[in-house]
Design a protein around this motif. Structure first.
Motif, PDB file in Angstrom:
ATOM      1  N   GLN A  57      -7.231   7.009 -30.594  1.00 20.54           N
ATOM      2  CA  GLN A  57      -6.734   8.225 -31.045  1.00 20.54           C
ATOM      3  C   GLN A  57      -6.930   8.154 -32.664  1.00 20.54           C
ATOM      4  O   GLN A  57      -6.414   7.214 -33.313  1.00 20.54           O
ATOM      5  CB  GLN A  57      -5.196   8.791 -30.839  1.00 20.54           C
ATOM      6  N   GLY A  58      -7.050   9.292 -33.275  1.00 20.91           N
ATOM      7  CA  GLY A  58      -6.931   9.655 -34.802  1.00 20.91           C
ATOM      8  C   GLY A  58      -7.690   8.635 -35.625  1.00 20.91           C
ATOM      9  O   GLY A  58      -8.793   7.995 -35.119  1.00 20.91           O
ATOM     10  N   LYS A  59      -7.191   8.347 -36.756  1.00 20.60           N
ATOM     11  CA  LYS A  59      -7.789   7.358 -37.421  1.00 20.60           C
ATOM     12  C   LYS A  59      -7.987   5.963 -37.192  1.00 20.60           C
ATOM     13  O   LYS A  59      -8.703   5.058 -37.552  1.00 20.60           O
ATOM     14  CB  LYS A  59      -7.169   7.576 -39.188  1.00 20.60           C
ATOM     15  N   TYR A  60      -7.199   5.592 -36.291  1.00 18.82           N
ATOM     16  CA  TYR A  60      -7.250   4.238 -35.683  1.00 18.82           C
ATOM     17  C   TYR A  60      -8.060   4.055 -34.437  1.00 18.82           C
ATOM     18  O   TYR A  60      -8.151   2.717 -33.939  1.00 18.82           O
ATOM     19  CB  TYR A  60      -5.593   3.833 -35.298  1.00 18.82           C
ATOM     20  N   ASN A  61      -8.861   4.982 -34.018  1.00 18.29           N
ATOM     21  CA  ASN A  61      -9.621   4.847 -32.963  1.00 18.29           C
ATOM     22  C   ASN A  61     -10.801   4.104 -33.150  1.00 18.29           C
ATOM     23  O   ASN A  61     -11.330   3.738 -34.160  1.00 18.29           O
ATOM     24  CB  ASN A  61     -10.600   6.398 -33.035  1.00 18.29           C
ATOM     25  N   SER A 116      -9.784   0.659 -33.604  1.00 22.37           N
ATOM     26  CA  SER A 116      -9.238  -0.494 -34.220  1.00 22.37           C
ATOM     27  C   SER A 116      -8.349  -1.316 -33.182  1.00 22.37           C
ATOM     28  O   SER A 116      -7.827  -0.647 -31.978  1.00 22.37           O
ATOM     29  CB  SER A 116      -8.380  -0.188 -35.334  1.00 22.37           C
ATOM     30  N   LEU A 132      -9.339  -1.217 -38.803  1.00 21.35           N
ATOM     31  CA  LEU A 132      -8.196  -0.924 -39.685  1.00 21.35           C
ATOM     32  C   LEU A 132      -7.182  -1.905 -39.682  1.00 21.35           C
ATOM     33  O   LEU A 132      -6.341  -1.839 -40.723  1.00 21.35           O
ATOM     34  CB  LEU A 132      -7.561   0.606 -39.713  1.00 21.35           C
TER      35      LEU A 132
END
Length: 195
Positions: free
Chosen positions: A131-135, A137, A162
């Protein structure tokens, strides 16, 4: 004017000495061949952040599509703790304790019962986020989990994406456990230093 020239000569001498030392250290480093110093900024390492992640880990042995499978069973004459059992996992990580809540990622890895005296797991897993910006990672956990303690602490030993160069710790506390089938829901609070 002579004084300015003297300062300039002194500065030139110091600069020449520093450049010579830099060249010598490069030559010495080149002799090793397999290692060199890196500039943190060139590697994308900016200011370090401290983040807290909270999610629920669903370890499901029951049903048609289990997320945990026993891959090694101990011999019948082992300890009462199940010492030697190993399970492979692809467990859902959700926002809330219900399996139907928002999927944040998966816990992928394995754990084994590694103690003859108490139910304590050796856990090796990646929290893979979707999900989101951590997709894409991951946060990597490797440590001892004495499952009947109220709160267990395990180290964060790294990560990817990240979470490159990540370090920190995770607190695990059992939210729900069904002894009839081994299914468990565990709340994880993960504290991570990362870039």
């Amino acid at each position: 004017m002579a004084r300015i020239l003297l300062i300039s000569n002194t500065q030139f001498t110091i600069l020449s000495l520093l450049l010579t030392l830099a060249l010598v250290s490069d030559i010495v480093a080149a002799q090793d061949g397999f290692v060199r110093a890196m500039d943190r900024k060139l590697s994308g390492l900016r200011k370090e952040k401290f983040s807290h992640f909270r999610f629920y880990w669903h370890d499901i042995y029951s049903g048609r599509n289990p997320s945990a499978l026993a891959i090694i069973q101990p011999p019948a004459n082992t300890s009462k703790t199940g010492f030697g059992s190993v399970s492979m996992i692809d467990d859902p990580l959700t926002e809330g304790p219900e399996l139907s809540s928002k999927l944040l990622g998966k816990a992928q890895g394995f754990y084994g019962l590694a103690s003859q005296e108490e139910a304590a797991l050796l856990m090796a897993m990646n929290f893979y986020f979707v999900q989101g910006k951590y997709n894409g990672s991951t946060i990597t956990i490797l440590g001892r989990n004495p499952v009947f303690h109220k709160v267990r602490e395990m180290p964060v030993i790294g990560g990817s994406g990240l979470f490159r160069f990540a370090r920190g710790y995770a607190h695990a506390s059992t939210h729900k456990f069904d002894p009839s089938n081994g299914d468990a829901v565990v709340e994880y609070n993960v504290y991570v230093l990362h870039y």
